[in-house]
Design a protein around this motif. Structure first.
Motif, PDB file in Angstrom:
ATOM      1  N   LEU A  59      36.026 -15.548 -13.089  1.00 20.49           N
ATOM      2  CA  LEU A  59      34.897 -14.847 -13.424  1.00 20.49           C
ATOM      3  C   LEU A  59      34.843 -13.629 -14.016  1.00 20.49           C
ATOM      4  N   PHE A  60      34.186 -13.165 -15.758  1.00 21.73           N
ATOM      5  CA  PHE A  60      34.378 -12.137 -16.146  1.00 21.73           C
ATOM      6  C   PHE A  60      32.630 -11.137 -15.616  1.00 21.73           C
ATOM      7  N   ARG A  61      32.796 -10.407 -15.561  1.00 22.50           N
ATOM      8  CA  ARG A  61      31.390  -9.739 -15.697  1.00 22.50           C
ATOM      9  C   ARG A  61      30.929  -8.508 -17.135  1.00 22.50           C
ATOM     10  N   ALA A  62      29.960  -8.802 -18.017  1.00 23.68           N
ATOM     11  CA  ALA A  62      29.616  -7.981 -19.151  1.00 23.68           C
ATOM     12  C   ALA A  62      27.952  -8.061 -19.209  1.00 23.68           C
ATOM     13  N   LEU A  63      27.825  -6.432 -19.656  1.00 24.01           N
ATOM     14  CA  LEU A  63      26.497  -6.364 -19.997  1.00 24.01           C
ATOM     15  C   LEU A  63      25.437  -7.418 -21.427  1.00 24.01           C
ATOM     16  N   SER A  64      24.941  -7.673 -20.844  1.00 22.27           N
ATOM     17  CA  SER A  64      24.328  -8.875 -22.130  1.00 22.27           C
ATOM     18  C   SER A  64      24.260  -7.784 -23.363  1.00 22.27           C
ATOM     19  N   THR A  65      23.855  -6.176 -22.899  1.00 24.15           N
ATOM     20  CA  THR A  65      23.621  -5.759 -24.129  1.00 24.15           C
ATOM     21  C   THR A  65      24.385  -5.373 -25.157  1.00 24.15           C
ATOM     22  N   GLN A  66      25.957  -5.739 -24.406  1.00 21.82           N
ATOM     23  CA  GLN A  66      27.069  -5.133 -25.158  1.00 21.82           C
ATOM     24  C   GLN A  66      27.358  -6.513 -26.047  1.00 21.82           C
ATOM     25  N   LEU A  67      26.759  -7.341 -25.608  1.00 24.28           N
ATOM     26  CA  LEU A  67      27.967  -8.517 -26.647  1.00 24.28           C
ATOM     27  C   LEU A  67      25.840  -9.323 -27.358  1.00 24.28           C
ATOM     28  N   ASN A  68      24.532  -9.024 -27.629  1.00 24.51           N
ATOM     29  CA  ASN A  68      23.906  -8.872 -28.522  1.00 24.51           C
ATOM     30  C   ASN A  68      23.817  -8.472 -29.645  1.00 24.51           C
ATOM     31  N   CYS A  69      24.402  -8.899 -30.058  1.00 26.87           N
ATOM     32  CA  CYS A  69      24.703  -7.950 -31.525  1.00 26.87           C
ATOM     33  C   CYS A  69      25.260  -8.914 -32.832  1.00 26.87           C
ATOM     34  N   PRO A  70      25.087  -8.881 -33.783  1.00 22.25           N
ATOM     35  CA  PRO A  70      24.844  -9.824 -34.882  1.00 22.25           C
ATOM     36  C   PRO A  70      26.745 -10.493 -34.932  1.00 22.25           C
ATOM     37  N   GLU A  71      27.440  -9.566 -34.849  1.00 19.85           N
ATOM     38  CA  GLU A  71      28.792  -9.863 -34.536  1.00 19.85           C
ATOM     39  C   GLU A  71      29.391 -11.623 -33.605  1.00 19.85           C
ATOM     40  N   PHE A  72      28.597 -11.041 -32.415  1.00 19.77           N
ATOM     41  CA  PHE A  72      29.028 -12.027 -31.465  1.00 19.77           C
ATOM     42  C   PHE A  72      27.962 -13.781 -31.835  1.00 19.77           C
ATOM     43  N   THR A  73      26.586 -13.095 -31.791  1.00 22.84           N
ATOM     44  CA  THR A  73      25.571 -14.064 -31.745  1.00 22.84           C
ATOM     45  C   THR A  73      26.416 -15.235 -33.011  1.00 22.84           C
ATOM     46  N   LYS A  74      27.216 -15.488 -34.092  1.00 25.49           N
ATOM     47  CA  LYS A  74      27.491 -15.934 -34.928  1.00 25.49           C
ATOM     48  C   LYS A  74      28.413 -17.117 -33.990  1.00 25.49           C
ATOM     49  N   PHE A  75      28.623 -16.693 -33.504  1.00 21.25           N
ATOM     50  CA  PHE A  75      30.008 -18.044 -31.946  1.00 21.25           C
ATOM     51  C   PHE A  75      28.963 -18.856 -31.814  1.00 21.25           C
ATOM     52  N   GLY A  76      27.584 -19.142 -31.968  1.00 22.73           N
ATOM     53  CA  GLY A  76      26.865 -20.106 -31.538  1.00 22.73           C
ATOM     54  C   GLY A  76      27.570 -20.466 -30.001  1.00 22.73           C
ATOM     55  N   THR A  77      26.663 -18.657 -28.903  1.00 16.92           N
ATOM     56  CA  THR A  77      26.902 -18.379 -28.022  1.00 16.92           C
ATOM     57  C   THR A  77      24.990 -18.454 -27.498  1.00 16.92           C
ATOM     58  N   LYS A  78      25.112 -18.881 -26.579  1.00 18.03           N
ATOM     59  CA  LYS A  78      24.040 -18.440 -26.007  1.00 18.03           C
ATOM     60  C   LYS A  78      24.379 -17.900 -24.301  1.00 18.03           C
ATOM     61  N   TRP A  79      22.709 -17.631 -23.586  1.00 21.12           N
ATOM     62  CA  TRP A  79      22.931 -17.139 -22.057  1.00 21.12           C
ATOM     63  C   TRP A  79      22.345 -17.840 -21.033  1.00 21.12           C
ATOM     64  N   ILE A  80      22.999 -18.628 -19.883  1.00 20.98           N
ATOM     65  CA  ILE A  80      22.028 -19.469 -19.281  1.00 20.98           C
ATOM     66  C   ILE A  80      21.562 -18.740 -18.387  1.00 20.98           C
ATOM     67  N   SER A  81      21.028 -18.703 -16.708  1.00 23.49           N
ATOM     68  CA  SER A  81      20.285 -18.971 -16.162  1.00 23.49           C
ATOM     69  C   SER A  81      21.116 -19.114 -14.935  1.00 23.49           C
ATOM     70  N   ILE A  82      22.028 -19.254 -14.028  1.00 23.32           N
ATOM     71  CA  ILE A  82      22.632 -19.678 -13.010  1.00 23.32           C
ATOM     72  C   ILE A  82      21.614 -20.930 -12.960  1.00 23.32           C
ATOM     73  N   ARG A  83      20.480 -20.996 -12.460  1.00 22.84           N
ATOM     74  CA  ARG A  83      19.900 -22.205 -12.069  1.00 22.84           C
ATOM     75  C   ARG A  83      20.111 -23.283 -13.009  1.00 22.84           C
TER      76      ARG A  83
END
Length: 185
Positions: free
Chosen positions: A142-166
């Protein structure tokens, strides 16, 4: 420091202290690590289990970071096989985040803790090359991160997506992440 059979065995033992009910499933791994000798060589024959690691990134909104897997055209948790030169399984998961996504200032190095989950799966063999199927054990940290730290153009180019735990498909992993989400970061 180099990853050793003993350090992997210690991670398995620490995990089993918390999740005793999984001893039956993990006993083949435990026994293989305890009994098998590589004589200093990380290369292994086809009978040895494969070891993989997976960083499970949880944000403050209780969402889990997933990666787009092109062959299956689905969103998955990233996992990769362990490099023998890594210092620990948890550090290997950390390295996946740094090397795959960059931005090493975002990630905190892993704290000493047992894996969140050890998944057991079978990797198909290759009949043409006489390679039998093998058992793969994926250590999820487990790692924790703030979504605001990872919602930048450099990050989204990697084909990532936040999905709810449920919406995490694996029910045991979903349960473990939900419990971790309730604990303070």
């Amino acid at each position: 420091m180099r990853l050793t059979r003993e350090s992997i065995l210690e991670d398995v033992r620490n995990y089993l202290r918390v999740h005793v009910e999984e001893l039956g499933v993990l006993k083949p791994l435990h026994d293989a690590l305890k009994e098998h000798r590589h004589d200093g060589d990380a290369a292994c024959d086809s009978r040895c289990p494969l070891i993989a690691v997976s960083p499970v990134v949880l944000d403050e909104r209780d969402s889990v970071l997933h990666f787009f897997h092109v062959p299956t055209r689905s969103w998955v948790l990233y996992a990769d096989f362990v490099e023998p030169s890594t210092e620990s399984l948890a550090h290997s998961a950390y390295q996946i985040l740094v090397e795959t996504l960059g931005m090493d200032s975002v990630w905190l190095p892993p704290q000493p803790q047992p894996p969140l989950l050890i998944d057991v799966s079978t990797v198909p063999g290759d009949r043409n090359r006489c390679i039998p199927p093998r058992t793969c054990y994926t250590f999820r940290y487990l790692f924790r991160a703030l979504s605001t730290q990872l919602n930048c153009p450099e990050f989204t180019k990697f084909g990532t997506k936040w999905i709810s735990i449920r919406d995490v498909r694996d029910s045991l992993l979903r349960k473990r992440i939900a419990v971790a989400a309730m604990r303070p970061g």
